[in-house]
Scaffold this motif. Sequence first.
Motif, mmCIF file in Angstrom:
data_model
loop_
_atom_site.group_PDB
_atom_site.id
_atom_site.type_symbol
_atom_site.label_atom_id
_atom_site.label_comp_id
_atom_site.label_asym_id
_atom_site.label_seq_id
_atom_site.Cartn_x
_atom_site.Cartn_y
_atom_site.Cartn_z
ATOM 1 N N VAL A 1 43.568 37.925 48.955
ATOM 2 C CA VAL A 1 44.415 38.831 48.196
ATOM 3 C C VAL A 1 43.712 39.874 47.596
ATOM 4 C CG1 VAL A 1 46.472 39.296 46.798
ATOM 5 C CG2 VAL A 1 46.169 37.300 47.943
ATOM 6 N N THR A 2 43.682 41.085 47.622
ATOM 7 C CA THR A 2 43.001 42.237 46.947
ATOM 8 C C THR A 2 43.729 42.298 45.601
ATOM 9 O OG1 THR A 2 44.205 43.807 48.283
ATOM 10 C CG2 THR A 2 41.995 42.977 49.239
ATOM 11 N N PRO A 3 42.941 42.819 44.590
ATOM 12 C CA PRO A 3 43.274 43.084 43.384
ATOM 13 C C PRO A 3 44.550 44.241 43.403
ATOM 14 C CG PRO A 3 41.014 42.982 43.375
ATOM 15 C CD PRO A 3 41.400 43.029 44.595
ATOM 16 N N ASP A 4 44.575 45.186 44.066
ATOM 17 C CA ASP A 4 45.863 45.999 44.001
ATOM 18 C C ASP A 4 47.265 45.304 44.584
ATOM 19 O OD1 ASP A 4 44.922 45.789 46.794
ATOM 20 O OD2 ASP A 4 45.446 47.768 47.226
ATOM 21 N N GLU A 5 46.977 44.326 45.002
ATOM 22 C CA GLU A 5 48.510 43.590 45.483
ATOM 23 C C GLU A 5 48.816 42.755 44.406
ATOM 24 O OE1 GLU A 5 48.292 42.200 49.822
ATOM 25 O OE2 GLU A 5 46.103 42.290 49.493
ATOM 26 N N ILE A 6 48.190 42.626 43.227
ATOM 27 C CA ILE A 6 48.605 41.415 42.496
ATOM 28 C C ILE A 6 49.220 42.176 41.010
ATOM 29 C CG2 ILE A 6 47.908 39.478 41.240
ATOM 30 C CD1 ILE A 6 45.516 39.446 43.091
ATOM 31 N N SER A 7 50.060 41.516 40.524
ATOM 32 C CA SER A 7 50.731 41.914 39.276
ATOM 33 C C SER A 7 50.259 41.094 38.202
ATOM 34 C CB SER A 7 52.263 42.064 39.068
ATOM 35 O OG SER A 7 52.967 42.347 37.828
ATOM 36 N N VAL A 8 49.608 41.347 37.232
ATOM 37 C CA VAL A 8 48.965 40.450 36.142
ATOM 38 C C VAL A 8 49.607 40.910 34.668
ATOM 39 C CG1 VAL A 8 46.951 39.439 34.965
ATOM 40 C CG2 VAL A 8 46.838 40.434 37.660
ATOM 41 N N GLU A 9 49.919 39.657 33.843
ATOM 42 C CA GLU A 9 50.242 39.734 32.583
ATOM 43 C C GLU A 9 49.136 38.847 31.696
ATOM 44 O OE1 GLU A 9 53.345 38.261 29.060
ATOM 45 O OE2 GLU A 9 53.620 37.389 30.973
ATOM 46 N N VAL A 10 48.309 39.380 30.562
ATOM 47 C CA VAL A 10 47.334 38.723 29.975
ATOM 48 C C VAL A 10 47.926 38.465 28.551
ATOM 49 C CG1 VAL A 10 44.905 39.105 29.194
ATOM 50 C CG2 VAL A 10 45.549 40.092 31.379
ATOM 51 N N VAL A 11 47.866 37.359 28.378
ATOM 52 C CA VAL A 11 48.484 36.538 27.281
ATOM 53 C C VAL A 11 47.328 36.440 26.199
ATOM 54 C CG1 VAL A 11 49.919 35.215 25.861
ATOM 55 C CG2 VAL A 11 50.438 35.887 28.412
#
Length: 504
Positions: free
Chosen positions: A375-385
Motif C-alpha cells: 500500500v503506497t503512502p498516498d492511500e493511507i490516512s494517518v493520525e500521530v499521537v
Amino acid sequence: MDVDERDERGDQGGHGPGSGTRAALRGHRAERARRRRRRGLSVLGIVAALLVVGMIGTYAKLNGNIDRLDVSKMVGKDRPTPSGDVSSGPLNILLIGSDVRTGEGNEDYGNGEWEPGQHSDTNILMHISGDRKSVTMVSIPRDSMVPSPVDCDGNAPENQWRVHQWNQNFTKGGPGCVIRTLEGNTDVFVNHFAVVDFAGFKDMVDALGGVPACTPFDIDDPKANFTLKAGRHILDGEQALGYVRTRKSVGDGSDIQRIKRQQAFLSSVAQKATDTKLLLRPDRLLRFLGAATSSLQMDPDFGLGPMKDIAESVKGIGVDKIKFVTVPTQAYPQDLNRVQWAPEAEELWEAIRADRELGAPSPTPSPTSTEPLTVTPDEISVEVVNASGVVGLAKQAVGALRVQGFADVVSSNGDAVTKGATVEYSGDNEEAARTVAAAFPGATIAKAQRDLGQQVRVTLGVGAPDVVEVPNRLGEEPLPKPTLSSTPSSSVLQPRKASDDICS
C-alpha cells in the motif's frame, strides 16, 4: 609499640636507608589486611547463623516487635506480575519514612498542625537484582503530582484516578495506597514494604554508634530543630534526624535537594555498617535489630526470617554496587511548588521492570518486516499521537511523513505517557499499517481496541524512533532534519554509589 606502629612511623622518612624494607613491609601489611577482610566477610554468614540458632528467644522477641499490616485489599487485584521473591529473581521493597508525631520518641517534633495527618516524606523503592549482585535505591519526591486512586479505593479502575500529591496517598490510605499508586504508574510489582518513624530512625543511628555526615555550609533550621556548622561531623540519632529532615533553610529549599542529602547520609550508613562489621559485634547487632524492629510496620510476610534470607543472599554486594537515584522530575504547570515526573522517568522504571542496571543499553528493537509493502503512502490516512511528554514531537513526525507522500496526516496529544512507537489499525488495514510502521523502525503493529475506520494511528511514546524513509515513498524531497527527540538522556539519571565520598 607493636611492629605495625614502628613501621608506620618509620615510613615517614620517604626514601632514606631501609625504604625498600619498609615498602616490603607495607606490601605485606596490605596483603594481610586483604586476607583479614576476606576472612571477615566469610565469617559474617556463620555469625548470623549462630545468633539465630543460639538465641531463639531473642529472635522471637525481635519478630514480635514488628507491627504487621495487611494491605491486600487496598492494593487491589489487577497488580503487575511479580518478577521474583525472597529466594530468587528481582525483588522490590518499598521503604517509607513516616512523619507521624504521636507515640514515644515522636512527640518532640511538633504536632504537625501546619499539615495535619502523617505523611510519607521519604519514599524509597529498593530494587535488589535477580542475580543478587546490585541494589538500586529509587527516591520518589514527596511533591510529585501523579494519578492516584480516589479515596484510595483498591478496586477503582485507573481511568478513574485523579492527580494528587504523592505523600497524600499515605495520609489517606497508608502504605497500601502508596503501593497501589506506585504500581499503577510504573507497572513495577512491590513485593514487600516497611515503614519507620522518627524514633526508629534515631535509635538505629545510635545503635550504629553515630554516622558521619558532611555539609558544605552552616545549617540553621528551626522547623527541623537542627543546627550544624559546615564540615564533617559524626551525628547521633537526634542530630541525624534533624539533618535528613532539613529542607527550607538549606540551598534552594526543594525536596529534591533534601533527597540528595538523604542519599548521601544513607551512603554513609552503608559505609559505617560495613566498616564496623555490624554482624561481628553481637551486642551492637542486637541493639540495632531491637531499635529497628521496635519502630517498624511491615506486611505480614516480611518478618525476620525473610529479612535474614535476603541479607544472606546479598552479603557479597559491596557498597560500590549500591546505587541511589531520584525519579526525574520537571515543573508541574498548575502549581510551581510541585513537580511531575519527566519523560526520562520511564527509562528508570523500564530498567527496574527489566532488572537492568542503570546505564546498561536497552535491548535492540526487533527489525521491521522486510516483506514488500503493498500500500503506497498516498492511500493511507494517518493520525500521530504524542504520548512522549515532548512538546511538538507528533508535529515533527507529521512533517517527515508528508514529504514522503502521506497526504492525509494529522496530530494529537495522548492522555498519558507511553513507551516506544505503536501502530494500530482496524478491519483489513494491516497492510496500510505495515507501510506506516516502516517509517518507525522497531514499532509494534497491533489491531486497535476500538474502530479507527480507514485511519492508521501511530502513538509515539518515550524512546520512539525518528521517522525514516519508507521503501515505497513518493516524491524526492529530503526528510526534514529532526530537532526533537523522545529518547531519554541518560545524563538525567545520575546514580550515586554508596561508596562515593559523603562530601561529594
